[in-house]
Write a protein that holds these residues in place. Sequence first.
Motif, PDB file in Angstrom:
ATOM      1  N   MET A   1       0.848  -1.191   0.000  1.00 28.94           N
ATOM      2  CA  MET A   1       0.000   0.000   0.000  1.00 28.94           C
ATOM      3  C   MET A   1       0.886   1.245   0.000  1.00 28.94           C
ATOM      4  SD  MET A   1      -2.534  -1.339   3.055  1.00 28.94           S
ATOM      5  CE  MET A   1      -3.794  -0.113   2.783  1.00 28.94           C
ATOM      6  N   THR A   2       0.341   2.308  -0.573  1.00 26.62           N
ATOM      7  CA  THR A   2       1.038   3.607  -0.533  1.00 26.62           C
ATOM      8  C   THR A   2       0.024   4.673  -0.140  1.00 26.62           C
ATOM      9  OG1 THR A   2       2.533   2.924  -2.304  1.00 26.62           O
ATOM     10  CG2 THR A   2       2.423   5.275  -1.803  1.00 26.62           C
ATOM     11  N   LEU A   3       0.400   5.515   0.814  1.00 20.89           N
ATOM     12  CA  LEU A   3      -0.478   6.578   1.291  1.00 20.89           C
ATOM     13  C   LEU A   3      -0.009   7.903   0.713  1.00 20.89           C
ATOM     14  CD1 LEU A   3      -0.648   5.524   5.058  1.00 20.89           C
ATOM     15  CD2 LEU A   3      -2.014   4.697   3.132  1.00 20.89           C
ATOM     16  N   THR A   4      -0.876   8.489  -0.129  1.00 21.27           N
ATOM     17  CA  THR A   4      -0.572   9.807  -0.701  1.00 21.27           C
ATOM     18  C   THR A   4      -1.767  10.706  -0.409  1.00 21.27           C
ATOM     19  OG1 THR A   4       0.644   8.703  -2.480  1.00 21.27           O
ATOM     20  CG2 THR A   4       0.148  11.039  -2.785  1.00 21.27           C
ATOM     21  N   PRO A   5      -1.790  11.344   0.722  1.00 20.84           N
ATOM     22  CA  PRO A   5      -2.985  12.068   1.160  1.00 20.84           C
ATOM     23  C   PRO A   5      -3.221  13.345   0.353  1.00 20.84           C
ATOM     24  CG  PRO A   5      -1.184  12.452   2.684  1.00 20.84           C
ATOM     25  CD  PRO A   5      -0.693  11.410   1.713  1.00 20.84           C
ATOM     26  N   VAL A   6      -4.482  13.720   0.314  1.00 21.32           N
ATOM     27  CA  VAL A   6      -4.868  14.995  -0.286  1.00 21.32           C
ATOM     28  C   VAL A   6      -5.220  15.943   0.859  1.00 21.32           C
ATOM     29  CG1 VAL A   6      -5.745  13.892  -2.371  1.00 21.32           C
ATOM     30  CG2 VAL A   6      -7.300  14.318  -0.452  1.00 21.32           C
TER      31      VAL A   6
END
Length: 607
Positions: free
Chosen positions: A380-385
């Motif tokens: 998984m990769t977390l790339t928040p907005v």
Amino acid sequence: MKKALRVFLLLLSLIIAVIAAVSCGGGHGFVVATDISDGTVTPEAEYNFYLSVLYNGDGAKATVSCNGVVLDSGSVNYTATLRDGENIIEVTAEVGGERLERRYTIIRRAEFSIETDLDTVPIRNDGIEFSAGATFNDSVCALVIMQGDTALTGEGGRYAAQLLPGENVFRLIARSGNFTEEREIKIDYPGFTFVSDIDDRDTADPSYSFRAAARYGEGNADITVSHNGAEVAAVGTKYSLTLFSGENRIVITLACGNVTKKYSYTVRYIDAAPTLSVNITDGKEYRGSVMSFDVKARDGLGQKLAYTSLSFFADWDAGDGVDNFAAVKDVSKIWDDTTMTSYRIRFSTGEFSRHMGAPFILKVVATDDYGRTAECRRVMTLTPVETGGEIGSVVFSLEGFSISCGYFIAPVNIPIYDGVPFSETLVSILESHGLGYSYTGTLKSGFYLASISGLDLTGNRIADGIWERVKGSYNRETDTDTPLGEFCYGSGSGWMYSVNGVYKNYGFADYFPTDGDTVRVQFTVLLGEDLGGGGALGLGDGATMLGDNPDYAPVMHLLADIAALDCDKTVYFASLDALSVWNISGKEMKRQITLLEETYGSYLRKK
């Protein structure tokens, strides 16, 4: 006829006697013609015979007696009354100083012999096998064996019978002609009383124990236990053993004297690791701060593992090629039922918030009660907005297939936003289509969609295959002017939803969509079974009335993309109609996908 035959035989014997006498020297002396056979054994009380005496070829007067009683006869036929045992028939005659004396022994005997081992054979499993036969005056005769009012059938003198608890009465009836003799044998069978907690079962535990005790009537019974042929010792009334992989045959033998009874059980030991499925897309980038997922964990027997058997770990550097997992605690349970357990991760808190922007591995581990494990890894990769920002889109549809209404809202792409539960997205969609709604709970918690108003219900009618199941207790149709919701057709009707083919066990307020999800909001007639989603209500994975039950996600994404095109939609609308029937086949689904791709593929590639 018989009398004529006897006269003929008598005349024949006289002729033979005369000829014999003449050939021997002129016919001098006595000649006796009779059908008496010395030593005859008969069961009859009367003995009929013929007898004639000649002297030098002429008839001679004879005196015939039986046991000293002179027999009268006006001809050559006599009847003697016999007594039991030995009877003497005497014949005397005297002519010209010559005397004739003859003696015959006739035995009257009506004697049966019934031989059987019925009352001595061992009793096995409430039954006996025995031999029996009968003779009458030393000759084999007919034998009928009755157990109560039932005649037993045998072959070659061998019989079998099942005993009932208490007194069992057998009657052995020998018969020859008009003579019968009966012998009665009683077998008292108190029977065994057996108490145990053993049963046929499958187990994932190699250690198995049970208790067993027995009595025979009012007395004790001996118990012998074997496991795959090897005897098992008891500690009191408890028996413990270690199972072999596969089938284990346990035989319990009860005994008292020559009476035994066996009980056989099969305990199947499944030495298999748990199975585990997690509906997280491997390698996916997550832009929202919240995501939910479902876990199905089962032991080797296929039984759902408790949620307490699940553990979560993370390796925060997915690219270094080295496993370096640490337990994570920021995974919370949303709901747990008999089919699956649902979880939520809030990426903006705890350890997840400290590992943004770089791929990591989430590992889910299921451990059964005996230490066997299964694991599932997802990158998984977390790339928040920014808070509240757009995080992608989902494909949404509102369906009434089970009530023959097709799509209320055809598949369409809907933007989604960070931190917004789908309950809020849903009401926004309904409002944008001019539809009303009612619900229980709130948009933030416990949201349940009770009804939708303003839908076109023209021609609504429960699909034939469903109707056969519910007719008699459901309404086939509903009023087209009323809101469509729970109990409109019957007790199992109402709204439910699925995400990526999984019917969720929690409400819309707890579902936070992620980019690319497929969301179907469907009207059910029978608690989800008509949709293939009975498991969401704790009815198990098999709770479905559908046949092929193909995955709608690919065609829904295709339909949603075509809906946004500016081109001729004739084929599109025809496919919508074909795809919106209840219980579509997998073959028809593939045919429609192929047709849509051939028709609109070039337009989609230009986008």
